[in-house]
Enzyme design. Structure first.
Site, PDB file in Angstrom:
ATOM      1  N   ASP A   1      -0.657  -5.577   9.084  1.00 48.47           N
ATOM      2  CA  ASP A   1      -1.707  -4.624   8.719  1.00 48.47           C
ATOM      3  C   ASP A   1      -2.887  -5.450   8.201  1.00 48.47           C
ATOM      4  O   ASP A   1      -2.787  -6.087   7.149  1.00 48.47           O
ATOM      5  CB  ASP A   1      -1.194  -3.672   7.631  1.00 48.47           C
ATOM      6  CG  ASP A   1      -2.179  -2.547   7.324  1.00 48.47           C
ATOM      7  OD1 ASP A   1      -3.310  -2.575   7.861  1.00 48.47           O
ATOM      8  OD2 ASP A   1      -1.833  -1.640   6.541  1.00 48.47           O
TER       9      ASP A   1
ATOM     10  N   TRP B   1       0.861  -1.185   0.000  1.00 49.03           N
ATOM     11  CA  TRP B   1       0.000   0.000   0.000  1.00 49.03           C
ATOM     12  C   TRP B   1       0.896   1.233   0.000  1.00 49.03           C
ATOM     13  O   TRP B   1       1.784   1.358   0.866  1.00 49.03           O
ATOM     14  CB  TRP B   1      -0.884  -0.036   1.253  1.00 49.03           C
ATOM     15  CG  TRP B   1      -1.838   1.089   1.403  1.00 49.03           C
ATOM     16  CD1 TRP B   1      -2.675   1.602   0.451  1.00 49.03           C
ATOM     17  CD2 TRP B   1      -2.070   1.844   2.597  1.00 49.03           C
ATOM     18  NE1 TRP B   1      -3.418   2.629   0.983  1.00 49.03           N
ATOM     19  CE2 TRP B   1      -3.072   2.803   2.287  1.00 49.03           C
ATOM     20  CE3 TRP B   1      -1.547   1.803   3.885  1.00 49.03           C
ATOM     21  CZ2 TRP B   1      -3.549   3.706   3.223  1.00 49.03           C
ATOM     22  CZ3 TRP B   1      -2.015   2.699   4.830  1.00 49.03           C
ATOM     23  CH2 TRP B   1      -3.007   3.634   4.496  1.00 49.03           C
TER      24      TRP B   1
ATOM     25  N   LYS C   1     -13.577  -1.013   6.107  1.00 45.80           N
ATOM     26  CA  LYS C   1     -14.114  -1.838   5.033  1.00 45.80           C
ATOM     27  C   LYS C   1     -15.159  -2.822   5.538  1.00 45.80           C
ATOM     28  O   LYS C   1     -16.281  -2.867   5.028  1.00 45.80           O
ATOM     29  CB  LYS C   1     -12.983  -2.596   4.328  1.00 45.80           C
ATOM     30  CG  LYS C   1     -12.112  -1.732   3.437  1.00 45.80           C
ATOM     31  CD  LYS C   1     -11.100  -0.927   4.235  1.00 45.80           C
ATOM     32  CE  LYS C   1     -10.202  -0.089   3.344  1.00 45.80           C
ATOM     33  NZ  LYS C   1      -9.241   0.703   4.126  1.00 45.80           N
TER      34      LYS C   1
ATOM     35  N   ALA D   1      -6.558  -4.917   7.109  1.00 46.06           N
ATOM     36  CA  ALA D   1      -7.549  -3.899   6.788  1.00 46.06           C
ATOM     37  C   ALA D   1      -8.804  -4.469   6.149  1.00 46.06           C
ATOM     38  O   ALA D   1      -9.778  -3.743   5.964  1.00 46.06           O
ATOM     39  CB  ALA D   1      -6.936  -2.854   5.849  1.00 46.06           C
TER      40      ALA D   1
END
Length: 394
Positions: A208, A127, A243, A210
């Site tokens: 991470d 990212w 999300k 997400a």
């Protein structure tokens, strides 16, 4: 004073959004910005979120600060959601943050406090904000191989070879599931090998996560994170609620710091609170309270999981439809990777020039590295994208 400021590079995704808005073509397709969209192009408010907000509106009698680390109840439900029983709760320090990005930023600052000489290993690609924030903080970044542009899968041999160069005091940044931007994930055996390398080198993993619930399922998507956290002495986890709860604008995230010895948790917790105080004082609460309300109520949680599963299956269906349409048009299975990838994104593995050709000639908008948001498609636009890909010679 301000005359000394220099222009900063424009965010490529936001620039793409603006170009899409200005494009007059009715046939244009937006696969750039990373938000979930339903078949009508709307990012809906989930049923459970609306119900939770109603409960909060009816019962909340103050807007006073919750605490530097946020509401402890939010930490409890999120630690349970991400980690389950993989790690004892007493070994986990946690603090609410403004979104998953806030958690990532706080984690990097924590790393810098703990070891100013730390290097952070990041996947190639990752990212973009990972690298941008690390660069802004002046933390040395080491790239490790991840995506194979030929197979559109993981370059696992290269990944392991590169991670073996890490050392104690370094941090290895991993994507818990639904790798952004490629959609290509490690399998269970490969995660075991990564854990082995982490234990051998002494490097600390930072995960991470997400997109929990967008890949193979709510519990399945947490498996790798739980496996890593249970195996290593120390671990950082940055989690986002944007999300899977669809509360993007509420900026709801959490940073967890895990240690093998629960006697270190107090120090870790105090450090997380200190970092929050320095950067934004108290974290936002509304999104965190929505999540806490949903996860603490059996009926709301069940309804949320049903809707989340509908979202996940919708994206899987679009992946399969696109792969099948491309196979029909090309007479080849070279796009089969699209059905194997997971999460919102896949990376076509083509050149920026080809991506620009898709935009100019066909009105297909995706990021220059060929990352496309699968959730930006619907049953009608899948054939449009497939034809554009084949006509462009990709």
């Amino acid at each position: 004073m301000f005359e000394t400021l220099k222009p900063q590079p424009a965010d490529k995704i936001l620039a793409l959004v603006q170009m899409y808005r200005e494009d007059p073509r009715d046939t244009k397709v937006d696969l750039g910005v990373g938000v979930y969209k339903d078949a009508t192009g709307l990012t809906p408010v989930m049923r459970a979120v609306k119900a939770a907000e109603q409960k909060i509106w009816e019962s909340q009698d103050t807007k006073v600060y919750t605490g530097l680390a946020g509401d402890p109840a939010f930490s409890d439900v999120m630690v349970d959601l991400v980690l389950g029983d993989a790690v004892a709760r007493g070994n986990v320090a946690a603090a609410a943050t403004p979104g998953g990005t806030g958690a990532v930023r706080q984690a990097f600052e924590l790393i810098q406090m703990a070891n100013p000489d730390a290097r952070v290993f990041v996947s190639n690609p990752t990212w973009p904000n990972h690298v941008a924030i690390l660069g802004y903080l002046g933390i040395e970044t080491v790239s490790y191989r991840y995506f194979d542009s030929e197979t559109r899968g993981v370059d696992f041999d290269g990944l392991i070879e590169d991670l073996k160069t890490a050392k104690k005091g370094d941090v290895v940044l991993l994507h818990g599931c639904c790798h952004n931007p490629t959609g290509a994930n490690l399998n269970s055996a490969e995660w075991d090998e990564v854990i082995k390398v982490l234990l051998e080198t002494g490097a600390t993993p930072m995960i991470d996560i997400a997109y929990q619930g967008f890949g193979d399922g709510l519990q399945e998507d947490a498996t790798a994170t739980r496996k890593v956290a249970a195996a290593v002495p120390e671990c950082l986890i940055a989690a986002s609620c944007s999300k899977n709860f669809g509360i993007y604008r509420e900026r709801t995230g959490i940073l967890m710091a895990i240690s093998a010895d629960d006697s270190a948790t107090g120090l870790n917790q105090g450090t997380l609170s200190y970092l929050n105080r320095q950067n934004f004082s108290f974290p936002p609460d509304h999104g965190a309270r929505i999540v806490t309300t949903i996860l603490s109520d059996a009926d709301l949680r069940a309804d949320w999981q049903v809707e989340l599963e509908e979202v996940r299956k919708s994206m899987l269906g679009l992946r399969s439809q696109l792969a099948e349409e491309l196979q029909r048009l090309s007479g080849s299975d070279r796009f089969g990777f699209l059905a194997q990838h997971r999460g919102m994104f896949s990376r076509l593995g083509t050149t920026p020039e080809m991506v620009e050709k898709l935009r100019v000639e066909h009105g297909i908008y995706m990021v220059g590295d060929s990352r496309m948001n699968i959730a930006g498609l619907n049953a009608q636009t899948v054939p449009v994208l497939a034809k554009a890909i084949i006509d462009s010679g990709i």
